[in-house]
Design a protein around this motif. Structure first.
Motif, PDB file in Angstrom:
ATOM      1  N   VAL A   1       4.511   0.928 -11.974  1.00 34.32           N
ATOM      2  CA  VAL A   1       4.621  -0.031 -10.866  1.00 34.32           C
ATOM      3  C   VAL A   1       3.587  -1.149 -10.992  1.00 34.32           C
ATOM      4  O   VAL A   1       3.894  -2.310 -10.746  1.00 34.32           O
ATOM      5  N   VAL A   2       2.352  -0.792 -11.381  1.00 35.24           N
ATOM      6  CA  VAL A   2       1.302  -1.825 -11.405  1.00 35.24           C
ATOM      7  C   VAL A   2       0.888  -2.215 -12.811  1.00 35.24           C
ATOM      8  O   VAL A   2       0.092  -3.154 -12.991  1.00 35.24           O
ATOM      9  N   GLY A   3       1.391  -1.504 -13.793  1.00 32.06           N
ATOM     10  CA  GLY A   3       0.953  -1.753 -15.167  1.00 32.06           C
ATOM     11  C   GLY A   3       1.550  -3.016 -15.750  1.00 32.06           C
ATOM     12  O   GLY A   3       2.284  -3.754 -15.100  1.00 32.06           O
ATOM     13  N   GLY A   4       1.177  -3.240 -17.004  1.00 26.17           N
ATOM     14  CA  GLY A   4       1.697  -4.428 -17.672  1.00 26.17           C
ATOM     15  C   GLY A   4       0.787  -5.619 -17.434  1.00 26.17           C
ATOM     16  O   GLY A   4      -0.138  -5.593 -16.621  1.00 26.17           O
ATOM     17  N   LYS A   5       1.073  -6.693 -18.135  1.00 25.19           N
ATOM     18  CA  LYS A   5       0.202  -7.874 -18.182  1.00 25.19           C
ATOM     19  C   LYS A   5       0.276  -8.733 -16.913  1.00 25.19           C
ATOM     20  O   LYS A   5      -0.671  -9.415 -16.551  1.00 25.19           O
ATOM     21  N   TRP A   6       1.424  -8.726 -16.241  1.00 24.74           N
ATOM     22  CA  TRP A   6       1.669  -9.767 -15.238  1.00 24.74           C
ATOM     23  C   TRP A   6       1.646  -9.323 -13.782  1.00 24.74           C
ATOM     24  O   TRP A   6       1.421 -10.130 -12.900  1.00 24.74           O
TER      25      TRP A   6
ATOM     26  N   LEU B   1       8.981 -10.262 -10.467  1.00 26.09           N
ATOM     27  CA  LEU B   1       9.106 -10.381  -9.002  1.00 26.09           C
ATOM     28  C   LEU B   1      10.161  -9.402  -8.488  1.00 26.09           C
ATOM     29  O   LEU B   1       9.975  -8.728  -7.475  1.00 26.09           O
ATOM     30  N   LYS B   2      11.249  -9.286  -9.250  1.00 28.71           N
ATOM     31  CA  LYS B   2      12.324  -8.362  -8.852  1.00 28.71           C
ATOM     32  C   LYS B   2      11.782  -6.919  -8.840  1.00 28.71           C
ATOM     33  O   LYS B   2      12.016  -6.148  -7.906  1.00 28.71           O
ATOM     34  N   HIS B   3      11.007  -6.613  -9.867  1.00 28.72           N
ATOM     35  CA  HIS B   3      10.429  -5.270 -10.018  1.00 28.72           C
ATOM     36  C   HIS B   3       9.472  -4.972  -8.855  1.00 28.72           C
ATOM     37  O   HIS B   3       9.501  -3.892  -8.256  1.00 28.72           O
ATOM     38  N   LEU B   4       8.637  -5.971  -8.519  1.00 28.73           N
ATOM     39  CA  LEU B   4       7.662  -5.798  -7.424  1.00 28.73           C
ATOM     40  C   LEU B   4       8.387  -5.650  -6.090  1.00 28.73           C
ATOM     41  O   LEU B   4       7.984  -4.871  -5.224  1.00 28.73           O
ATOM     42  N   GLU B   5       9.514  -6.373  -5.971  1.00 28.90           N
ATOM     43  CA  GLU B   5      10.303  -6.287  -4.735  1.00 28.90           C
ATOM     44  C   GLU B   5      10.952  -4.903  -4.623  1.00 28.90           C
ATOM     45  O   GLU B   5      10.901  -4.258  -3.594  1.00 28.90           O
ATOM     46  N   GLU B   6      11.534  -4.440  -5.713  1.00 30.81           N
ATOM     47  CA  GLU B   6      12.169  -3.099  -5.726  1.00 30.81           C
ATOM     48  C   GLU B   6      11.160  -2.012  -5.367  1.00 30.81           C
ATOM     49  O   GLU B   6      11.507  -1.009  -4.755  1.00 30.81           O
ATOM     50  N   ASN B   7       9.934  -2.218  -5.747  1.00 30.30           N
ATOM     51  CA  ASN B   7       8.890  -1.228  -5.469  1.00 30.30           C
ATOM     52  C   ASN B   7       8.139  -1.528  -4.177  1.00 30.30           C
ATOM     53  O   ASN B   7       7.060  -0.967  -3.923  1.00 30.30           O
ATOM     54  N   LYS B   8       8.706  -2.432  -3.365  1.00 27.88           N
ATOM     55  CA  LYS B   8       8.228  -2.671  -1.986  1.00 27.88           C
ATOM     56  C   LYS B   8       6.829  -3.296  -1.924  1.00 27.88           C
ATOM     57  O   LYS B   8       6.177  -3.252  -0.887  1.00 27.88           O
ATOM     58  N   LEU B   9       6.338  -3.842  -3.012  1.00 29.87           N
ATOM     59  CA  LEU B   9       5.002  -4.451  -2.972  1.00 29.87           C
ATOM     60  C   LEU B   9       5.086  -5.914  -2.570  1.00 29.87           C
ATOM     61  O   LEU B   9       4.130  -6.516  -2.112  1.00 29.87           O
TER      62      LEU B   9
ATOM     63  N   GLY C   1       1.135   7.594  -6.696  1.00 32.99           N
ATOM     64  CA  GLY C   1       2.426   7.844  -7.342  1.00 32.99           C
ATOM     65  C   GLY C   1       3.268   8.837  -6.565  1.00 32.99           C
ATOM     66  O   GLY C   1       4.478   8.671  -6.386  1.00 32.99           O
ATOM     67  N   LYS C   2       2.611   9.880  -6.045  1.00 35.00           N
ATOM     68  CA  LYS C   2       3.305  10.914  -5.270  1.00 35.00           C
ATOM     69  C   LYS C   2       3.889  10.313  -3.984  1.00 35.00           C
ATOM     70  O   LYS C   2       5.060  10.476  -3.688  1.00 35.00           O
ATOM     71  N   ASN C   3       3.073   9.538  -3.275  1.00 37.32           N
ATOM     72  CA  ASN C   3       3.548   8.916  -2.030  1.00 37.32           C
ATOM     73  C   ASN C   3       4.608   7.856  -2.301  1.00 37.32           C
ATOM     74  O   ASN C   3       5.549   7.683  -1.528  1.00 37.32           O
ATOM     75  N   HIS C   4       4.434   7.164  -3.442  1.00 32.99           N
ATOM     76  CA  HIS C   4       5.392   6.089  -3.751  1.00 32.99           C
ATOM     77  C   HIS C   4       6.779   6.666  -3.990  1.00 32.99           C
ATOM     78  O   HIS C   4       7.787   6.099  -3.548  1.00 32.99           O
ATOM     79  N   ARG C   5       6.845   7.795  -4.657  1.00 34.96           N
ATOM     80  CA  ARG C   5       8.139   8.452  -4.902  1.00 34.96           C
ATOM     81  C   ARG C   5       8.827   8.748  -3.577  1.00 34.96           C
ATOM     82  O   ARG C   5      10.009   8.473  -3.402  1.00 34.96           O
ATOM     83  N   LYS C   6       8.026   9.273  -2.619  1.00 32.57           N
ATOM     84  CA  LYS C   6       8.591   9.577  -1.289  1.00 32.57           C
ATOM     85  C   LYS C   6       9.071   8.293  -0.639  1.00 32.57           C
ATOM     86  O   LYS C   6      10.179   8.212  -0.138  1.00 32.57           O
TER      87      LYS C   6
ATOM     88  N   LYS D   1       6.118 -12.803  -0.223  1.00 33.60           N
ATOM     89  CA  LYS D   1       4.869 -12.436   0.446  1.00 33.60           C
ATOM     90  C   LYS D   1       4.476 -11.024  -0.010  1.00 33.60           C
ATOM     91  O   LYS D   1       5.359 -10.182  -0.297  1.00 33.60           O
ATOM     92  N   VAL D   2       3.185 -10.767  -0.048  1.00 32.40           N
ATOM     93  CA  VAL D   2       2.707  -9.416  -0.363  1.00 32.40           C
ATOM     94  C   VAL D   2       3.010  -8.521   0.840  1.00 32.40           C
ATOM     95  O   VAL D   2       2.788  -8.933   1.985  1.00 32.40           O
ATOM     96  N   SER D   3       3.588  -7.361   0.603  1.00 36.39           N
ATOM     97  CA  SER D   3       3.985  -6.478   1.713  1.00 36.39           C
ATOM     98  C   SER D   3       2.781  -5.741   2.291  1.00 36.39           C
ATOM     99  O   SER D   3       1.741  -5.617   1.633  1.00 36.39           O
ATOM    100  N   HIS D   4       2.960  -5.232   3.511  1.00 36.13           N
ATOM    101  CA  HIS D   4       1.899  -4.393   4.108  1.00 36.13           C
ATOM    102  C   HIS D   4       1.691  -3.149   3.244  1.00 36.13           C
ATOM    103  O   HIS D   4       0.567  -2.690   3.051  1.00 36.13           O
ATOM    104  N   TYR D   5       2.773  -2.668   2.678  1.00 43.11           N
ATOM    105  CA  TYR D   5       2.721  -1.453   1.852  1.00 43.11           C
ATOM    106  C   TYR D   5       1.774  -1.627   0.660  1.00 43.11           C
ATOM    107  O   TYR D   5       1.170  -0.692   0.165  1.00 43.11           O
ATOM    108  N   MET D   6       1.653  -2.866   0.215  1.00 43.21           N
ATOM    109  CA  MET D   6       0.775  -3.180  -0.925  1.00 43.21           C
ATOM    110  C   MET D   6      -0.654  -2.683  -0.651  1.00 43.21           C
ATOM    111  O   MET D   6      -1.368  -2.275  -1.575  1.00 43.21           O
ATOM    112  N   HIS D   7      -1.054  -2.670   0.607  1.00 44.86           N
ATOM    113  CA  HIS D   7      -2.421  -2.237   0.948  1.00 44.86           C
ATOM    114  C   HIS D   7      -2.662  -0.782   0.571  1.00 44.86           C
ATOM    115  O   HIS D   7      -3.795  -0.365   0.339  1.00 44.86           O
ATOM    116  N   SER D   8      -1.575  -0.018   0.435  1.00 45.34           N
ATOM    117  CA  SER D   8      -1.745   1.399   0.063  1.00 45.34           C
ATOM    118  C   SER D   8      -2.287   1.523  -1.364  1.00 45.34           C
ATOM    119  O   SER D   8      -2.802   2.553  -1.766  1.00 45.34           O
ATOM    120  N   LEU D   9      -2.166   0.421  -2.126  1.00 44.19           N
ATOM    121  CA  LEU D   9      -2.643   0.412  -3.514  1.00 44.19           C
ATOM    122  C   LEU D   9      -4.138   0.125  -3.616  1.00 44.19           C
ATOM    123  O   LEU D   9      -4.747   0.289  -4.674  1.00 44.19           O
TER     124      LEU D   9
END
Lengths: 107, 107
Positions: free
Chosen positions: A16-21, A55-63, B97-102, A78-86
Protein backbone atom coordinates in the motif's frame (compact mmCIF):
# COMPACT_ATOMS: atom_id res chain seq x y z
CA UNK A 1 -1.10 -14.60 14.79
CA UNK A 2 1.09 -17.04 12.83
CA UNK A 3 4.38 -15.97 11.19
CA UNK A 4 2.67 -16.57 7.85
CA UNK A 5 -0.13 -14.12 8.73
CA UNK A 6 2.33 -11.56 10.10
CA UNK A 7 4.32 -11.71 6.86
CA UNK A 8 1.14 -11.24 4.83
CA UNK A 9 0.13 -8.17 6.87
CA UNK A 10 3.65 -6.78 6.47
CA UNK A 11 3.54 -7.26 2.73
CA UNK A 12 0.07 -5.71 2.59
CA UNK A 13 1.44 -2.57 4.23
CA UNK A 14 4.45 -2.49 1.94
CA UNK A 15 2.14 -2.98 -1.05
CA UNK A 16 0.00 0.00 0.00
CA UNK A 17 2.74 2.49 0.90
CA UNK A 18 5.76 1.03 -0.84
CA UNK A 19 7.31 1.98 -4.11
CA UNK A 20 8.92 5.21 -5.27
CA UNK A 21 5.89 7.46 -5.68
CA UNK A 22 3.11 6.79 -3.17
CA UNK A 23 4.48 8.67 -0.20
CA UNK A 24 5.65 11.66 -2.27
CA UNK A 25 2.18 11.82 -3.88
CA UNK A 26 0.49 11.76 -0.46
CA UNK A 27 2.81 14.49 0.67
CA UNK A 28 2.12 16.60 -2.43
CA UNK A 29 -1.65 16.34 -1.85
CA UNK A 30 -1.23 16.96 1.87
CA UNK A 31 0.72 20.14 1.04
CA UNK A 32 -2.25 21.51 -0.91
CA UNK A 33 -1.88 20.13 -4.43
CA UNK A 34 -5.45 18.83 -5.00
CA UNK A 35 -5.59 18.82 -8.80
CA UNK A 36 -3.89 16.23 -11.03
CA UNK A 37 -1.77 18.80 -12.86
CA UNK A 38 -0.78 20.49 -9.58
CA UNK A 39 0.36 17.17 -8.14
CA UNK A 40 2.23 16.45 -11.36
CA UNK A 41 3.82 19.91 -11.44
CA UNK A 42 5.07 19.42 -7.87
CA UNK A 43 6.68 16.10 -8.92
CA UNK A 44 8.48 16.85 -12.20
CA UNK A 45 9.84 13.31 -12.68
CA UNK A 46 6.51 11.48 -12.57
CA UNK A 47 4.72 10.63 -15.81
CA UNK A 48 0.99 11.09 -16.34
CA UNK A 49 0.49 7.35 -16.68
CA UNK A 50 2.31 6.53 -13.44
CA UNK A 51 0.57 9.32 -11.50
CA UNK A 52 -2.84 8.11 -12.67
CA UNK A 53 -2.03 4.54 -11.71
CA UNK A 54 -0.69 5.48 -8.28
CA UNK A 55 -3.65 7.80 -7.52
CA UNK A 56 -6.05 5.00 -8.44
CA UNK A 57 -4.14 2.62 -6.16
CA UNK A 58 -4.18 5.13 -3.26
CA UNK A 59 -7.90 5.67 -3.81
CA UNK A 60 -8.63 1.91 -3.82
CA UNK A 61 -6.77 1.64 -0.54
CA UNK A 62 -8.81 4.51 0.96
CA UNK A 63 -5.80 6.77 1.57
CA UNK A 64 -6.97 9.34 -0.95
CA UNK A 65 -10.49 10.62 -1.75
CA UNK A 66 -11.30 11.63 -5.31
CA UNK A 67 -14.09 14.20 -5.74
CA UNK A 68 -15.63 15.19 -9.07
CA UNK A 69 -17.17 18.67 -9.21
CA UNK A 70 -19.74 19.35 -11.94
CA UNK A 71 -19.67 23.03 -12.75
CA UNK A 72 -17.12 23.89 -13.47
CA UNK A 73 -16.05 20.30 -14.12
CA UNK A 74 -13.08 19.54 -11.89
CA UNK A 75 -11.53 16.57 -10.11
CA UNK A 76 -9.83 16.97 -6.77
CA UNK A 77 -7.83 14.60 -4.59
CA UNK A 78 -7.69 14.90 -0.84
CA UNK A 79 -5.86 12.83 1.77
CA UNK A 80 -8.45 10.75 3.64
CA UNK A 81 -8.99 10.73 7.40
CA UNK A 82 -8.07 7.05 7.25
CA UNK A 83 -4.59 8.08 6.10
CA UNK A 84 -3.91 9.21 9.69
CA UNK A 85 -3.96 5.56 10.74
CA UNK A 86 -0.64 5.26 8.88
CA UNK A 87 1.08 7.90 11.00
CA UNK A 88 2.51 5.44 13.59
CA UNK A 89 4.06 3.39 10.77
CA UNK A 90 5.38 6.52 9.06
CA UNK A 91 6.79 7.85 12.32
CA UNK A 92 8.72 4.64 13.00
CA UNK A 93 9.96 4.50 9.41
CA UNK A 94 11.25 8.08 9.56
CA UNK A 95 13.00 7.36 12.86
CA UNK A 96 14.58 4.18 11.55
CA UNK A 97 15.60 5.77 8.26
CA UNK A 98 17.29 8.63 10.09
CA UNK A 99 19.29 6.30 12.35
CA UNK A 100 20.06 4.00 9.46
CA UNK A 101 21.70 6.80 7.50
CA UNK A 102 23.93 7.52 10.51
CA UNK A 103 24.71 3.80 10.97
CA UNK A 104 25.66 3.30 7.30
CA UNK A 105 27.72 6.53 7.07
CA UNK A 106 29.60 5.73 10.30
CA UNK A 107 31.07 2.50 8.95
CA UNK B 1 13.46 17.93 10.53
CA UNK B 2 12.13 19.32 7.25
CA UNK B 3 9.44 17.50 5.23
CA UNK B 4 12.10 16.88 2.60
CA UNK B 5 14.35 15.12 5.12
CA UNK B 6 11.44 13.13 6.57
CA UNK B 7 10.51 11.93 3.06
CA UNK B 8 14.11 10.90 2.43
CA UNK B 9 14.29 8.90 5.66
CA UNK B 10 10.96 7.26 4.79
CA UNK B 11 12.22 6.29 1.37
CA UNK B 12 15.47 5.01 2.87
CA UNK B 13 13.49 2.65 5.09
CA UNK B 14 11.29 1.54 2.20
CA UNK B 15 14.41 1.01 0.09
CA UNK B 16 15.96 -1.23 2.77
CA UNK B 17 12.93 -3.35 3.68
CA UNK B 18 10.66 -2.85 0.68
CA UNK B 19 10.09 -5.06 -2.28
CA UNK B 20 8.72 -8.58 -2.55
CA UNK B 21 11.59 -10.61 -1.15
CA UNK B 22 13.54 -8.90 1.63
CA UNK B 23 11.25 -9.59 4.53
CA UNK B 24 10.56 -13.20 3.51
CA UNK B 25 14.35 -13.75 3.19
CA UNK B 26 14.95 -12.30 6.66
CA UNK B 27 12.22 -14.54 8.00
CA UNK B 28 13.69 -17.61 6.27
CA UNK B 29 17.12 -16.93 7.81
CA UNK B 30 15.58 -16.11 11.19
CA UNK B 31 13.78 -19.49 11.07
CA UNK B 32 17.11 -21.33 10.78
CA UNK B 33 17.91 -21.40 7.04
CA UNK B 34 21.52 -20.20 7.12
CA UNK B 35 22.82 -21.60 3.82
CA UNK B 36 22.00 -20.17 0.39
CA UNK B 37 20.39 -23.37 -0.88
CA UNK B 38 18.35 -23.73 2.36
CA UNK B 39 17.03 -20.20 2.01
CA UNK B 40 16.25 -20.85 -1.64
CA UNK B 41 14.57 -24.18 -0.87
CA UNK B 42 12.33 -22.45 1.70
CA UNK B 43 11.30 -19.88 -0.94
CA UNK B 44 10.52 -21.92 -4.07
CA UNK B 45 9.57 -18.93 -6.24
CA UNK B 46 12.81 -16.99 -5.84
CA UNK B 47 15.53 -17.29 -8.49
CA UNK B 48 19.23 -17.72 -7.68
CA UNK B 49 20.03 -14.36 -9.24
CA UNK B 50 17.38 -12.50 -7.25
CA UNK B 51 18.28 -14.23 -3.98
CA UNK B 52 21.97 -13.34 -4.45
CA UNK B 53 21.12 -9.71 -5.20
CA UNK B 54 18.76 -9.39 -2.22
CA UNK B 55 21.20 -11.07 0.20
CA UNK B 56 23.95 -8.66 -0.95
CA UNK B 57 21.59 -5.71 -0.42
CA UNK B 58 20.61 -6.95 3.08
CA UNK B 59 24.29 -7.42 3.91
CA UNK B 60 25.22 -3.91 2.69
CA UNK B 61 22.46 -2.54 4.92
CA UNK B 62 23.79 -4.50 7.93
CA UNK B 63 20.61 -6.55 8.41
CA UNK B 64 22.33 -9.81 7.51
CA UNK B 65 25.84 -11.06 8.36
CA UNK B 66 27.62 -13.29 5.85
CA UNK B 67 30.25 -15.64 7.29
CA UNK B 68 32.67 -17.73 5.19
CA UNK B 69 33.99 -20.90 6.83
CA UNK B 70 37.20 -22.40 5.47
CA UNK B 71 37.17 -26.09 6.13
CA UNK B 72 34.90 -27.32 5.06
CA UNK B 73 34.28 -24.33 2.82
CA UNK B 74 30.81 -22.98 3.63
CA UNK B 75 28.99 -19.66 3.59
CA UNK B 76 26.36 -18.85 6.17
CA UNK B 77 23.93 -15.97 6.58
CA UNK B 78 22.65 -14.84 9.95
CA UNK B 79 20.25 -12.06 10.89
CA UNK B 80 22.30 -9.28 12.53
CA UNK B 81 21.69 -7.82 15.97
CA UNK B 82 21.08 -4.51 14.18
CA UNK B 83 18.04 -6.11 12.53
CA UNK B 84 16.27 -5.85 15.90
CA UNK B 85 16.23 -2.06 15.47
CA UNK B 86 13.62 -2.67 12.74
CA UNK B 87 11.20 -4.42 15.08
CA UNK B 88 9.21 -1.27 16.01
CA UNK B 89 8.69 -0.53 12.29
CA UNK B 90 7.75 -4.14 11.59
CA UNK B 91 5.37 -4.21 14.55
CA UNK B 92 3.51 -1.11 13.34
CA UNK B 93 3.41 -2.42 9.77
CA UNK B 94 1.91 -5.75 10.88
CA UNK B 95 -0.69 -3.94 12.96
CA UNK B 96 -1.62 -1.57 10.13
CA UNK B 97 -1.70 -4.37 7.57
CA UNK B 98 -4.04 -6.42 9.76
CA UNK B 99 -6.46 -3.52 10.25
CA UNK B 100 -6.22 -2.52 6.61
CA UNK B 101 -7.36 -5.97 5.49
CA UNK B 102 -10.42 -5.60 7.73
CA UNK B 103 -11.07 -2.06 6.50
CA UNK B 104 -10.87 -3.05 2.81
CA UNK B 105 -12.94 -6.23 3.22
CA UNK B 106 -15.67 -4.38 5.17
CA UNK B 107 -16.45 -2.02 2.32
Amino acid sequence: MTEEQALKYLQDTLFVVGGKWKLPILRAIHSGNYRFRDIQRSMPLITTRVLSKELKHLEENKLVIRTVYQSPLAVEYKVSHYMHSLLPVIKEMILWGKNHRKKISEE
